[in-house]
Write an enzyme that holds these catalytic residues in place. Structure first.
Site, PDB file in Angstrom:
ATOM      1  NE  ARG A 130      -3.563  -1.797   2.995  1.00  0.00           N
ATOM      2  CZ  ARG A 130      -4.440  -1.677   3.991  1.00  0.00           C
ATOM      3  NH1 ARG A 130      -4.198  -0.855   4.991  1.00  0.00           N
ATOM      4  NH2 ARG A 130      -5.557  -2.357   3.986  1.00  0.00           N
ATOM      5  CE  LYS A 185      -0.498   6.581   1.128  1.00  0.00           C
ATOM      6  NZ  LYS A 185      -1.223   6.512   2.386  1.00  0.00           N
ATOM      7  NE  ARG A 186       9.938   7.138  -2.212  1.00  0.00           N
ATOM      8  CZ  ARG A 186      11.069   6.952  -1.544  1.00  0.00           C
ATOM      9  NH1 ARG A 186      11.258   5.860  -0.851  1.00  0.00           N
ATOM     10  NH2 ARG A 186      12.020   7.856  -1.564  1.00  0.00           N
ATOM     11  CB  SER A 190      -6.373  22.120  22.852  1.00  0.00           C
ATOM     12  OG  SER A 190      -5.586  22.169  24.014  1.00  0.00           O
ATOM     13  CG  HIS A 250       1.901  23.659  24.934  1.00  0.00           C
ATOM     14  ND1 HIS A 250       1.233  23.959  23.762  1.00  0.00           N
ATOM     15  CD2 HIS A 250       1.146  22.710  25.544  1.00  0.00           C
ATOM     16  CE1 HIS A 250       0.124  23.239  23.681  1.00  0.00           C
ATOM     17  NE2 HIS A 250       0.047  22.463  24.746  1.00  0.00           N
ATOM     18  CD  GLN A 304      -0.355  18.762  27.577  1.00  0.00           C
ATOM     19  OE1 GLN A 304      -1.093  18.509  28.517  1.00  0.00           O
ATOM     20  NE2 GLN A 304      -0.722  18.621  26.325  1.00  0.00           N
ATOM     21  CG  HIS A 341      22.791   1.613  30.154  1.00  0.00           C
ATOM     22  ND1 HIS A 341      21.757   1.107  29.404  1.00  0.00           N
ATOM     23  CD2 HIS A 341      22.471   1.340  31.449  1.00  0.00           C
ATOM     24  CE1 HIS A 341      20.863   0.542  30.205  1.00  0.00           C
ATOM     25  NE2 HIS A 341      21.270   0.668  31.455  1.00  0.00           N
ATOM     26  CG  HIS A 398      19.584   3.166  27.028  1.00  0.00           C
ATOM     27  ND1 HIS A 398      20.743   2.490  26.714  1.00  0.00           N
ATOM     28  CD2 HIS A 398      19.745   4.415  26.528  1.00  0.00           C
ATOM     29  CE1 HIS A 398      21.559   3.294  26.052  1.00  0.00           C
ATOM     30  NE2 HIS A 398      20.974   4.477  25.927  1.00  0.00           N
TER      31      HIS A 398
END
Lengths: 324, 324
Positions: B29, B31-32, B159, B164, B166, B237, B286
Site C-alpha cells: 500500500r 507510501k513515500r 488544543s 508547549h 506537557q 547507558h 535506557h
C-alpha cells in the site's frame, strides 16, 4: 432531573476488569454525551462505489455471497490492498511475512444503509458469515488468529463509505488478544472464575448497564477508553461466534442494533471502530465485542504511557445508550 | 537514482527490539515520504493566546521561568485543566485518584515559533527544564512516573497552537513503560546486555541510521509504528535526563533540531507527538525519545489487535531524515 454521574473523584484512575490497562476518567474536563453530537455527515460525492451492486467486477474475485430474490444481500471478497500476504516465505520471530488473509464483508447492497439500518435477522445472518470466514481462515495451520473489525466513518479509518467489515488473519496471536488470554489465566488462578463472566454479572446490576436479555449483556466498561465505549458479552461462557445458538446470535444482533441506532440517532452517526475478540486456539477467552466510538484523540500522553485519558464517565454513556 | 527500499517482502511482520509489539510494514500500500507532504497550515485566527507574553495572568500561577534580558524565554505553570489531581484520597488498585501533577512548559515566547526554530542552545536549556520538573515531581513519594510529551498540531492533540510541552505524573508506572522495563530485564537475562545499547549500535551501521555524533544516535526504529517514526538514544547507558552531561544534552538538542527541521521543511510541518521514556525507579531502562508523526490513522485493526499497520518502510523514512 439533575445529572448524576457516578464519579465521586474528579480524576479517577481506573483499572480494567482483568488487563493491566488503566484509564483516567477526567470528568473535570468533563463531557456529556450530547457534547459529542456532530453535524450531519456531508452529502456523498458522486464517485463510483466498488461495493455497490453492478460494480462487482471492480472487486477481487468473490469468495461468497448470500442472496435474496436473486440478488446478493451480503457479499465477501478479498481486500484489493491486503495488509497481509499469502506468500509462504520463511521468517524468524523478528521478521516474518505477515502471512494471512484479508477479506471484506459487505453487509448490505444499499450504498447509504448502515448496519444500524438493517433488520435484526440480517445482522444475525451477517454474524454467521463473519464466523464462516473466521473458521475458514483458522483452518489454515499457519493462521493463529483472525480479527473481525469494522471501521465506520472516515475518522475511524473507513476509506470507502459503503458499510463493510474487514477480517484480517495473522500468523501470531495479536498483542492485545494474547494479553487478554494471559490475564484470563491469572484471574482464574486467583479467583477460580472467568473475568468476563464476573464482569457482566456485576455490570448488569449497576450504573453501567445498557441492556440485557436472557442471552446477552451490554454495558459500558468500567475503565472505558473512549467516550461511549460499549461491550457486548454473551452470558454463556462461549469462545467463538460458532458457539452461539441461533437465539444467542439473534440476541447479539439485537444488541448491535440498539447501540448503533443510538449512536446514529443520538449523535448523528459518529465514526466508530468495533471488533470481535474470539478465543485464540488453546486459550479460554470469553467471546466479546468492543465498540469504540472515535470521539477523542489519543495524543502524546496516551501513546507514550498507554494510559488513556477519557473525558466522559462510562456511567453517563450507559445512560445515553439505555433503551427508554 | 532508483528508489531503494529495504523491504524484500511485500508485507513484513516485524517485532520491536525488545517489546512483544509488532507492526506490519505494508509497503504494497506503500507510501513515500513525499506522499505525506501536507498543505501549509492555515493562518491563525486572531484569538488571544494564553501562552503569549503579556497574558501571563491567564495561566495558573507560574512555577518557574528562564529569563533573558529581563524577559522570559521559557515558562512553566500548571495545566489549567489537569488530567490528574493532587487530592489525596484513599483508593484501591481498581480505583484510585489519578494523583499527580500536570504542568506546561512553554519553550519560547514567540507565538508562531516552533521547537525546530529554536537554537540548539535553547533546546538544550529546555531539556534541563524538563528534567528539573520531572525530578521535582518524583520527589513526591506518591508519584511513580513522570511523562514528558509534546503534542504538535491539532491532529496530534494540541488544543493551543503556541508550542508547549506537557508533563504528567502518575501514581503508577504506565503500562508501556512498565512493559519496557520488564522486557529489558528479560532481554538482559537472555543476552547479558541492554536492548537499547544493542539497538543503537546495530542501527548506526545500517539503513535506518539518521545521524550520530559521539554522544547520541538517531534512527528510525526497525518496527516503526508510524510513517517517519524516529528515536533519539544517548549512546551512554543513562537512565534520566539528569544523567546527561552538558555535551550530551547539547547533542540531544541537535538531534531534536535535525528531526523537527526536516519535518517542518520537507513535509510542511506535519502534526507529531513525542515523548521521553525515562527510567522508572528501581528499573534499568535506557533513556530515549520517541517521535511519532501523526501521518496515519489507527483504526479497528490496530485498536483490536495492537498490531500496527505502517504503510511506509522505516528505511525510507531514514533516508528522508538524513542530513545531506
Amino acid at each position: 432531573m439533575p445529572v448524576i454521574t457516578f464519579s465521586p473523584m474528579e480524576n479517577e484512575l481506573r483499572k480494567d476488569y482483568f488487563l493491566d490497562r488503566r484509564v483516567i476518567i477526567a470528568v473535570g474536563r468533563g463531557k456529556r454525551p450530547s457534547d459529542f453530537k456532530r453535524d450531519p455527515a456531508p452529502e456523498e460525492d458522486g464517485k463510483t462505489c466498488f461495493f455497490c451492486p453492478g460494480n462487482e467486477e471492480m472487486t477481487p474475485a468473490e469468495i461468497s455471497r448470500v442472496e435474496e430474490d436473486g440478488h446478493w444481500v451480503i457479499r465477501v471478497f478479498p481486500n484489493k490492498y491486503p495488509a497481509v500476504t499469502t506468500e509462504e516465505e520463511e521468517g524468524s520471530d523478528e521478521l516474518m511475512p505477515a502471512y494471512g488473509y484479508h477479506e471484506i464483508v459487505v453487509e448490505n447492497p444499499a450504498h447509504s444503509k448502515s448496519v444500524s439500518d438493517l433488520s435484526i435477522e440480517r445482522i444475525s445472518h451477517v454474524l454467521s458469515v463473519y464466523n464462516e470466514r473466521v473458521e475458514h481462515m483458522l483452518s489454515d495451520p499457519r493462521v493463529r488468529y483472525a480479527l473481525v473489525f469494522k471501521n465506520h466513518g472516515r475518522k475511524a479509518g473507513a476509506s470507502l463509505s459503503h458499510t463493510h467489515t474487514q477480517i484480517i488473519s495473522t500468523p501470531v496471536v495479536p498483542r492485545l488478544v494474547k494479553e487478554e488470554a494471559e490475564a484470563v489465566e491469572r484471574y482464574k488462578t486467583l479467583n477460580g472464575s472467568c473475568p468476563l463472566c464476573d464482569a457482566w454479572k456485576k455490570e448488569v446490576g449497576g450504573p453501567r448497564k445498557v441492556w440485557e436479555d436472557y442471552h446477552m449483556a451490554v454495558f459500558t466498561p468500567y475503565a472505558s477508553r473512549s467516550p461511549m465505549e460499549a461491550w457486548i458479552v454473551p452470558k454463556r461462557h462461549v469462545h467463538d461466534l460458532g458457539d452461539l445458538s441461533d437465539e444467542e446470535r439473534h440476541s447479539m444482533a439485537s444488541a448491535f442494533k440498539l447501540l448503533l441506532e443510538k449512536l446514529r440517532d443520538g449523535l448523528n452517526d459518529p465514526p466508530y471502530n468495533l471488533y470481535f475478540h474470539v478465543n485464540p486456539r488453546g486459550a479460554d477467552l470469553h467471546l466479546h465485542v468492543e465498540l469504540l466510538p472515535r470521539l477523542s484523540n489519543w495524543a502524546g500522553f496516551e501513546l507514550g504511557s498507554e494510559i488513556i485519558i477519557n473525558t466522559m464517565a462510562p456511567e453517563d454513556a450507559a445512560e445515553f445508550y439505555r433503551p427508554e
